[in-house]
Design a protein around this motif. Structure first.
Motif, PDB file in Angstrom:
ATOM      1  N   LEU A  83      39.498  46.433  45.541  1.00 61.30           N
ATOM      2  CA  LEU A  83      39.421  45.715  44.267  1.00 61.30           C
ATOM      3  C   LEU A  83      39.925  44.286  44.381  1.00 61.30           C
ATOM      4  CD1 LEU A  83      40.558  48.366  41.614  1.00 61.30           C
ATOM      5  CD2 LEU A  83      38.292  47.367  41.912  1.00 61.30           C
ATOM      6  N   THR A  84      40.782  44.022  45.379  1.00 66.38           N
ATOM      7  CA  THR A  84      41.337  42.673  45.505  1.00 66.38           C
ATOM      8  C   THR A  84      40.294  41.656  45.958  1.00 66.38           C
ATOM      9  OG1 THR A  84      42.105  43.070  47.780  1.00 66.38           O
ATOM     10  CG2 THR A  84      43.629  43.600  45.993  1.00 66.38           C
ATOM     11  N   LYS A  85      39.082  42.139  46.302  1.00 66.50           N
ATOM     12  CA  LYS A  85      37.986  41.211  46.585  1.00 66.50           C
ATOM     13  C   LYS A  85      37.443  40.600  45.298  1.00 66.50           C
ATOM     14  CE  LYS A  85      36.211  43.341  50.834  1.00 66.50           C
ATOM     15  NZ  LYS A  85      35.022  44.007  51.456  1.00 66.50           N
ATOM     16  N   PHE A  86      37.692  41.282  44.181  1.00 67.29           N
ATOM     17  CA  PHE A  86      37.119  40.853  42.901  1.00 67.29           C
ATOM     18  C   PHE A  86      38.156  40.290  41.933  1.00 67.29           C
ATOM     19  CE2 PHE A  86      34.747  44.752  44.299  1.00 67.29           C
ATOM     20  CZ  PHE A  86      33.649  44.077  44.823  1.00 67.29           C
ATOM     21  N   VAL A  87      39.381  40.813  41.990  1.00 64.31           N
ATOM     22  CA  VAL A  87      40.442  40.373  41.085  1.00 64.31           C
ATOM     23  C   VAL A  87      41.746  40.293  41.877  1.00 64.31           C
ATOM     24  CG1 VAL A  87      39.384  41.354  39.013  1.00 64.31           C
ATOM     25  CG2 VAL A  87      40.935  42.756  40.392  1.00 64.31           C
ATOM     26  N   ASP A  88      42.757  39.662  41.285  1.00 63.16           N
ATOM     27  CA  ASP A  88      44.036  39.601  41.988  1.00 63.16           C
ATOM     28  C   ASP A  88      44.720  40.970  41.961  1.00 63.16           C
ATOM     29  OD1 ASP A  88      45.597  39.906  39.545  1.00 63.16           O
ATOM     30  OD2 ASP A  88      45.307  37.773  39.160  1.00 63.16           O
ATOM     31  N   ARG A  89      45.745  41.127  42.765  1.00 58.23           N
ATOM     32  CA  ARG A  89      46.403  42.421  42.958  1.00 58.23           C
ATOM     33  C   ARG A  89      46.959  42.986  41.647  1.00 58.23           C
ATOM     34  NH1 ARG A  89      48.080  45.112  47.455  1.00 58.23           N
ATOM     35  NH2 ARG A  89      49.864  46.516  47.256  1.00 58.23           N
ATOM     36  N   ARG A  90      47.528  42.125  40.821  1.00 56.63           N
ATOM     37  CA  ARG A  90      48.111  42.599  39.565  1.00 56.63           C
ATOM     38  C   ARG A  90      47.041  43.163  38.640  1.00 56.63           C
ATOM     39  NH1 ARG A  90      52.745  39.443  36.112  1.00 56.63           N
ATOM     40  NH2 ARG A  90      53.106  41.075  34.566  1.00 56.63           N
ATOM     41  N   MET A  91      45.921  42.454  38.512  1.00 56.91           N
ATOM     42  CA  MET A  91      44.844  42.957  37.659  1.00 56.91           C
ATOM     43  C   MET A  91      44.236  44.221  38.240  1.00 56.91           C
ATOM     44  SD  MET A  91      41.381  41.085  36.235  1.00 56.91           S
ATOM     45  CE  MET A  91      42.322  39.989  35.164  1.00 56.91           C
ATOM     46  N   ALA A  92      44.180  44.301  39.564  1.00 60.86           N
ATOM     47  CA  ALA A  92      43.648  45.506  40.206  1.00 60.86           C
ATOM     48  C   ALA A  92      44.463  46.726  39.788  1.00 60.86           C
ATOM     49  CB  ALA A  92      43.661  45.346  41.722  1.00 60.86           C
ATOM     50  N   TYR A  93      45.784  46.597  39.821  1.00 61.98           N
ATOM     51  CA  TYR A  93      46.633  47.726  39.423  1.00 61.98           C
ATOM     52  C   TYR A  93      46.546  47.995  37.921  1.00 61.98           C
ATOM     53  CZ  TYR A  93      48.796  48.770  43.905  1.00 61.98           C
ATOM     54  OH  TYR A  93      49.021  49.187  45.188  1.00 61.98           O
TER      55      TYR A  93
END
Length: 455
Positions: A83-93
């Motif tokens: 998911l970090t390919k599309f959004v930053d790590r915080r938004m991924a979580y």
């Protein structure tokens, strides 16, 4: 006319519909091809026969392949995709938390696996000593027999929000302004294609026809391994679905474990061109075995790059070797270069949970390089899990994961065609329930953003 047509009622389609229904006034219709009763065994009964109960939404394809799995949610942005390919790590979580909360709301278990960090660190050290990487993650197990009720509850919630479901309807062709179903066009303002892994080949053909940007990435080809549950118990206590990454010596290819079903069952999966295997685990019914996928990564370079076609050809060959059924072989027989027979399997210590199989030789069905990777990989894994590479260990083939083709999208998951969006496994953007759901949410947000004139 409807505002948005979603093709496919798997996790990507369901979570996209939820996002749109909760955050816009756009009308949504989900089109689901589904499968006949004869092709999908009911996980709500011991015999697998349909009893026309409420959970039979799943029998019509609602929930997708994930709806017929053991229902393990991998709560990590880099498992089942990235998911970090599309959004930053915080938004991924944040996306992972939203998906997890939704499944709990509709009946998923509250229990979380993988929170014992001390034992996980100990296992990681043991794996490292065998030149294997162990990836500790948090997981939630919903259970194969609970999934129909969970998916049914999710569907009813969406219907209450105005989402329409059209099941047993095959989309023959996608156009930017709608979809053709049985020769009739269903017009829409936006199309979101989320056909899932089983629809990857179909979506690739649609994309090629429309001249979309397509890249063929890696696929995973291998077997479903079945061992006595007691062999896996020490590992399951640490991680319910352990993720081991291995680089066997001969070819240095990537091999991994995937979809572990403790005290579970190996099951048959039928695709358009071949018969494969998968696994599921029930909360109410247990076997004496544990199974997991053991997969070798395959990439192709020029002049041939179509890994999807290659994976299908392997599946087709294995189906031919098995006479229309999956092939099963003892690891000891494979080592000795002989095919397994019913009598040899009976002499072993593992009673197969999938009975509709053909004892044979998987080296006749899978490429030699892959067979070598699997044998060497199991030997390495045996240093971490003693007994996993015993002579009685059963190998079922083929298990092929066709998430190879990836359709090019922008940051809103819109393709090069105006108003045509894609998400999920079938578009090559995810590889599990959670990541598929997350890409569905992101695509839905992209549609809403465009509708508001912000894209």
């Amino acid at each position: 006319m409807t505002d948005i047509v979603i093709v496919g009622a798997g996790p990507a389609g369901l979570f996209a519909a939820k996002e749109i229904a909760e955050n816009s006034d756009l009308s949504v219709r989900i089109i689901e091809k589904g499968k006949s009763i004869s092709e999908r065994k009911c996980p709500a009964t011991e015999t697998g026969e349909c009893i026309e109960c409420e959970p039979c939404d799943v029998m019509h394809g609602v929930g997708g392949t994930g709806g017929m799995s053991d229902g393990t949610l991998n709560l990590h942005p880099k498992i089942g995709g990235d998911l970090t390919k599309f959004v930053d790590r915080r938004m991924a979580y944040d996306l992972i938390e939203e998906i997890d909360a939704t499944f709990q709301k509709h009946g998923a278990s509250k229990k979380i696996y993988g929170e014992n960090t001390v034992e996980a660190d100990r296992l990681a050290r043991k794996a490292a000593a065998a030149d294997v990487k162990f990836i500790p993650i948090r997981q939630r197990h919903m259970g194969s027999e609970n999934l129909p009720k969970i998916i049914s509850s999710f569907r009813k919630y969406l219907e209450g929000k105005g989402v329409q479901f059209q099941v047993n309807s095959e989309v023959e062709e996608i156009q930017p302004d709608g979809a053709f179903i049985q020769g009739k066009k269903l017009e829409s303002k936006y199309v979101l294609a989320t056909p899932g892994r089983s629809g990857a080949v179909w979506l690739a053909k649609q994309a090629q026809k429309r001249g979309l940007d397509i890249s063929h990435g890696a696929i995973d080809v291998g077997v479903r391994v079945e061992v006595p549950s007691i062999v896996m118990e020490p590992i399951i206590e640490v991680s319910r679905d352990p993720k081991f990454h291995i680089r066997p010596e001969s070819f240095d290819d990537f091999v991994r474990t995937f979809c572990t079903n403790h005290e579970g069952f190996v099951v048959e999966e039928r695709y358009e061109s071949y018969v494969g295997v998968n696994g599921h685990a029930l909360k109410s019914e247990k076997s004496e075995n544990t199974n997991f996928a053991f997969l070798s990564r395959v990439t192709l370079t020029e002049p041939v790059t179509n890994t999807t076609a290659y994976g299908e050809s392997i599946g087709s060959l294995a189906t031919t070797i098995g006479g229309g059924r999956p092939v099963v072989q003892r690891l000891g027989d494979l080592r000795r270069g002989q095919r397994s027979t019913s009598s040899r399997i009976k002499r072993g210590h593992v009673d197969p949970t999938l009975k509709s199989v053909t004892p044979g030789d998987i080296s006749m069905a899978l490429p030699g390089r892959i067979v070598t990777n699997l044998q060497e990989g199991l030997d390495q894994l045996d240093k971490i899990i003693p007994g996993v590479a015993s002579n009685s260990t059963l190998l079922y083939a083929p298990e092929v994961k066709l998430y190879a083709m990836q359709i090019g999208v922008d940051e809103n998951f819109e393709t090069d065609i105006d108003n045509f969006f894609v998400a999920g496994d079938g578009a090559g953007l995810s590889r599990d329930i959670v990541n598929a759901g997350a890409t569905g949410i992101l695509a839905a947000r992209g549609i809403i953003k465009k509708e508001k004139g912000q894209a």
